[in-house]
Every structure is written in C-alpha cells, then in structure tokens.
Write a protein that holds these residues in place. Structure first.
Motif, PDB file in Angstrom:
ATOM      1  N   LYS A 178      62.692  56.138   4.426  1.00  0.00           N
ATOM      2  CA  LYS A 178      63.028  54.782   4.011  1.00  0.00           C
ATOM      3  C   LYS A 178      62.510  53.766   5.006  1.00  0.00           C
ATOM      4  O   LYS A 178      62.079  52.681   4.654  1.00  0.00           O
ATOM      5  CB  LYS A 178      64.556  54.641   3.903  1.00  0.00           C
ATOM      6  CG  LYS A 178      65.132  55.326   2.711  1.00  0.00           C
ATOM      7  CD  LYS A 178      66.656  55.373   2.787  1.00  0.00           C
ATOM      8  CE  LYS A 178      67.142  56.456   3.701  1.00  0.00           C
ATOM      9  NZ  LYS A 178      68.565  56.687   3.713  1.00  0.00           N
ATOM     10  N   SER A 179      62.578  54.125   6.293  1.00  0.00           N
ATOM     11  CA  SER A 179      62.193  53.171   7.332  1.00  0.00           C
ATOM     12  C   SER A 179      60.675  53.014   7.448  1.00  0.00           C
ATOM     13  O   SER A 179      60.216  52.125   8.138  1.00  0.00           O
ATOM     14  CB  SER A 179      62.772  53.595   8.677  1.00  0.00           C
ATOM     15  OG  SER A 179      64.131  53.887   8.540  1.00  0.00           O
ATOM     16  N   LEU A 180      59.887  53.885   6.823  1.00  0.00           N
ATOM     17  CA  LEU A 180      58.426  53.808   6.968  1.00  0.00           C
ATOM     18  C   LEU A 180      57.731  53.201   5.749  1.00  0.00           C
ATOM     19  O   LEU A 180      56.521  52.954   5.781  1.00  0.00           O
ATOM     20  CB  LEU A 180      57.832  55.201   7.245  1.00  0.00           C
ATOM     21  CG  LEU A 180      58.169  55.826   8.602  1.00  0.00           C
ATOM     22  CD1 LEU A 180      57.629  57.244   8.689  1.00  0.00           C
ATOM     23  CD2 LEU A 180      57.611  54.989   9.754  1.00  0.00           C
ATOM     24  N   GLY A 192      64.630  67.784  -0.086  1.00  0.00           N
ATOM     25  CA  GLY A 192      65.175  68.230   1.206  1.00  0.00           C
ATOM     26  C   GLY A 192      66.632  68.624   1.113  1.00  0.00           C
ATOM     27  O   GLY A 192      67.080  69.533   1.813  1.00  0.00           O
ATOM     28  N   SER A 193      67.394  67.942   0.254  1.00  0.00           N
ATOM     29  CA  SER A 193      68.819  68.213   0.270  1.00  0.00           C
ATOM     30  C   SER A 193      69.529  67.980  -1.070  1.00  0.00           C
ATOM     31  O   SER A 193      70.331  68.798  -1.516  1.00  0.00           O
ATOM     32  CB  SER A 193      69.448  67.351   1.382  1.00  0.00           C
ATOM     33  OG  SER A 193      70.827  67.264   1.272  1.00  0.00           O
ATOM     34  N   LEU A 194      69.189  66.875  -1.732  1.00  0.00           N
ATOM     35  CA  LEU A 194      69.969  66.448  -2.898  1.00  0.00           C
ATOM     36  C   LEU A 194      69.957  67.467  -4.043  1.00  0.00           C
ATOM     37  O   LEU A 194      71.000  67.823  -4.609  1.00  0.00           O
ATOM     38  CB  LEU A 194      69.396  65.105  -3.366  1.00  0.00           C
ATOM     39  CG  LEU A 194      70.237  64.174  -4.209  1.00  0.00           C
ATOM     40  CD1 LEU A 194      71.647  64.063  -3.700  1.00  0.00           C
ATOM     41  CD2 LEU A 194      69.578  62.791  -4.233  1.00  0.00           C
ATOM     42  N   ARG A 219      60.227  68.950   5.076  1.00  0.00           N
ATOM     43  CA  ARG A 219      59.958  67.609   5.598  1.00  0.00           C
ATOM     44  C   ARG A 219      58.848  67.040   4.740  1.00  0.00           C
ATOM     45  O   ARG A 219      57.672  67.116   5.096  1.00  0.00           O
ATOM     46  CB  ARG A 219      59.508  67.734   7.060  1.00  0.00           C
ATOM     47  CG  ARG A 219      59.324  66.444   7.801  1.00  0.00           C
ATOM     48  CD  ARG A 219      58.821  66.748   9.215  1.00  0.00           C
ATOM     49  NE  ARG A 219      59.793  67.480  10.005  1.00  0.00           N
ATOM     50  CZ  ARG A 219      60.481  66.957  11.015  1.00  0.00           C
ATOM     51  NH1 ARG A 219      60.264  65.731  11.386  1.00  0.00           N
ATOM     52  NH2 ARG A 219      61.357  67.670  11.675  1.00  0.00           N
ATOM     53  N   LEU A 220      59.198  66.523   3.610  1.00  0.00           N
ATOM     54  CA  LEU A 220      58.180  66.043   2.669  1.00  0.00           C
ATOM     55  C   LEU A 220      57.444  64.853   3.283  1.00  0.00           C
ATOM     56  O   LEU A 220      58.083  63.901   3.734  1.00  0.00           O
ATOM     57  CB  LEU A 220      58.837  65.640   1.341  1.00  0.00           C
ATOM     58  CG  LEU A 220      57.872  65.509   0.167  1.00  0.00           C
ATOM     59  CD1 LEU A 220      57.501  66.900  -0.369  1.00  0.00           C
ATOM     60  CD2 LEU A 220      58.481  64.682  -0.957  1.00  0.00           C
ATOM     61  N   PRO A 221      56.097  64.887   3.314  1.00  0.00           N
ATOM     62  CA  PRO A 221      55.377  63.752   3.900  1.00  0.00           C
ATOM     63  C   PRO A 221      55.435  62.524   2.994  1.00  0.00           C
ATOM     64  O   PRO A 221      55.729  62.637   1.806  1.00  0.00           O
ATOM     65  CB  PRO A 221      53.936  64.264   4.014  1.00  0.00           C
ATOM     66  CG  PRO A 221      53.822  65.355   3.015  1.00  0.00           C
ATOM     67  CD  PRO A 221      55.200  65.944   2.840  1.00  0.00           C
TER      68      PRO A 221
END
Ligand code: ATP
Ligand code: MG
Length: 364
Positions: free
Chosen positions: A206-208, A24-26, A194-196
């Motif tokens: 991280k939260s899931l 997504g970004s890194l 938005r990688l699933p």
C-alpha cells in the motif's frame, strides 16, 4: 484437555487491501475459517499499529478501517465464524505490550530485518518513532492476548512471529507457563510469499503505490496489467524471454490453474508449456498479459460484486465490528488476568498474600 487451535491475523488500515494481501494471507484465512479445523478465528484491523507511522494522518487510518472491513467481508470472512475487531478498542493489548517491553532488548529490536527495511522505506533513519520501532512487541501482544496457535501471514511477517515466540518463551520461563507459542502459517505457493508490485518491485505494498486492489474496477485491473513490468530485454516477439523476475509470470504462478487454459487459452495445456514457449521466443508480452487479465477478472469479479452489496449498509458493518470488539476484549481481559497473576501484580485478589503478610507483621 487438548490445546485449542486458534487463528489470529490482521491488516493495517493504511489503504484498501490488494492482491498481495489476498494471496499472502486473506485467501488462506477464509479457507481456514471454513475448514472447521479451528476452535476460534480472530481477525483484526491494526489501526493502532498503522498510527505508529501515520501519527500525523489519523484521518487516513480512520477512513481505511471500513475499507479493510469491506474487503474482509467481500473475500468471505464471515462474522458468524470469525471475530473481527479493531485493535485500538482493546486497551488490554497496550498493557500487555508494556509488560513485554521488559523482555526484549533494544539490540534485538534493531536486528529485525522487516522493520529495518520499513524504516528505510519511510526515511525514518534519524527520527524513528519509538512506537514504530517497538511495533513487533505490540504485535506479540496482539497474538498472545488471544492465545493464537496459528498466524497465517506473508513472508515479511516471519521476524514478527519469531519475536513473539521469543517473548512467550521468556515470559513462561520467568513467570511460569502462561502464554501460548504461535506458529507462522506461510502460503505453500512460493509466488505468494511476497507478491511483487506491478512495477516489479520486491513487494506489493500500500505504501509503494504498486498495487492491484481487490476493489479496483475491471477497467483499472486491465489497465494496470497492460502497463505491468515484464522482462525489459524481451523487446521483439521473436526474442527469448525471461521468466525469473518477470512479474506477469509471478502473478500467473500465484493465480493460474489448469482449467484457465481450457477457458481462456487452449493453445497450451498448462503453465509449464506456456513458460517454455516464452523462454524459447516467439511469444509476445501482450498475449500473456491478456491471459493474466482474464484470470484476474474471473478471480476478482465475485469479490467486487460482494463488496458493492456490503457497501449498501455501512452502519451494519460498524455494528458487526463493535460486537467483535466486545468478544475480543473479553478474551484479552482473561489472558491479562492470567498474566497479572503470573507476574505477581494481582494484589487485591490475592487473599493469601494479604493474610500471610498480616501474620508476618503481627509476629514481628
Ligand atoms: P503497509 O505498506 O501499510 O505496511 P502492507 O501492504 O504491507 O501495508 P500489511 O497490512 O502490513 O500490508 O500486511 C497485512 C498482511 O498481508 C500480512 O500478513 C502481510 O504479510 C501480507 N502481505 C502484505 N503485502 C504482501 C505481499 N506483497 N505479498 C504477500 N503477502 C503480503
Ligand atoms: Mg506491511
């Protein structure tokens, strides 16, 4: 003088970074950092933002700052080219947020779709912390303090960048041209927006708890891919399989390159051929997962190895972050000076104001 091109982006220290962050970004940041096309790059660890929904768990945030820093360095962010800093160490950001709060309505914040989803995910409906609710404003401060022109992020950040742009326009309209409007830079590859998660849920997060971490061991990666969500109706090998919503294929879309077929699976020339076979039927999930595993190991192995090296000298990383904070603070303070001047709250360095008022009161 042409406007400087400045990159800014960051991550919350709520866990180690995962392959969703990477695509997504890194990965993009590292390319941009090395492209030579940008005048400055700022990368920050958003600990103050992480506290807005982890206020009762400061130890978690504290421990994850170094984890995120290690992931950065392992992926190739280079402190000689990028300023890497910690959000809470730049108090100017709080002051900017405070002024920006005057420029945003409550109903505008309530419309933010990402924040809406996150409130649901955290069961905050009846007790939303004000800090969490207003984090898009603080994010606008993060971006504008560094006059960022380019913000490379995943799709979930679109409403945040839009909010920041609105604040800039409103600020400049009221107080005169001061702030720079940022542009979002989304991944070009649709699978990376938005990688699933490995459970097939909408977003790896991280939260899931549905993540493949950049620092996972080779065994962990293999195990996670083995139990990954695919097409629930693809029961027997002969059955036709579905590609859409099939996480294994989404990851292949994100990571697979033609040379991977030469190296690991020369039955097919490219991803399109592999997909066609799966859709026709006659291709089992395990074979596809094995291929994905080989690709992921190739991508993650060098990151894992570099991380291990950086882990040997933790004090050096804190030194690097401290230096980054100093550079970042100088830049933010300069923008804040301009903001104060524009907002007419720079009383003591405005000799003209004092002289004029002195004349006025004498004349009365
Ligand atoms: P949290 O659950 O604490 O919010 P997170 O996993 O969503 O953590 P963030 O720190 O909020 O991670 O996001 C950091 C950056 O990574 C942002 O640019 C975000 O758009 C991007 N990102 C996060 N998850 C994904 C994903 N699954 N796919 C693509 N980009 C992602
Ligand atoms: Mg997030």
């Amino acid at each position: 003088m042409a406007k400087e091109k400045i990159i800014l982006t960051g991550d919350r220290p709520t866990g180690r970074l995962h392959i969703g962050h990477y695509v997504g970004s890194l990965r993009r940041r590292v390319e941009l950092q090395n492209s030579g096309l940008y005048d400055k790059t700022f990368i920050f660890i958003a600990d103050a933002q992480a506290l807005t929904d982890n206020m009762d768990n400061p130890e978690k945030v504290r421990q994850n700052v170094i984890e995120v820093a290690l992931d950065y360095l392992a992926c190739g962010l280079d402190p000689t080219k990028s300023t890497i800093f910690i959000q809470s160490q730049i108090p100017e950001l709080c002051e900017l947020s405070f002024y920006y709060m005057d420029l945003v309505t409550v109903s505008r914040l309530q419309r933010n779709p990402t924040v809406k989803t996150e409130i649901q995910m955290r069961n905050f409906e009846t007790s939303i912390p004000v800090g969490f609710f207003t984090y898009p404003i603080s994010q606008a401060a993060d971006i504008t303090a560094f006059k960022a022109t380019t913000v490379p992020v995943g799709e979930d950040q679109e409403p945040m960048i839009e909010q920041a742009r609105e604040i800039v326009r409103r600020f400049n309209h009221i107080y005169g041209e001061t702030l720079v409007e940022p542009e979002i830079l989304l991944p070009d590859n649709a699978a990376c927006l938005r990688l699933p998660g490995t459970d097939g849920k909408a977003k790896m997060s991280k939260s899931l708890g549905n993540c493949i971490y950049l620092s996972d061991s080779a065994d962990e990666v293999t195990k996670k891919i083995k139990s990954m969500y695919t097409d629930p109706n693809h029961i027997r090998v002969e059955d036709p399989g579905q590609i859409e919503g099939n996480t294994v294929f989404t990851y292949l879309d994100a990571f697979c390159r033609p040379e991977h077929f030469d190296r690991y699976w020369n039955d097919y020339a490219n991803l399109a051929e592999l997909k066609a076979h799966y859709q026709r039927g006659g291709l089992g999930d395990m074979k596809v997962k094995k291929f994905l595993t080989a690709i992921m190991q190739e991508e993650l192995e060098p990151i894992r190895t570099r991380r291990k090296e950086f882990e040997q000298d933790i004090p050096a990383i804190y030194d690097m972050l401290k230096k980054g904070c100093e550079v970042a603070r100088e830049q933010a303070a300069q923008t804040l000076d301009e903001v104060r001047r524009a907002m007419k709250i720079n009383y003591f360095d405005d000799a003209e104001l004092i002289a004029e008022q002195a004349r006025k009161f004498k004349a009365e």
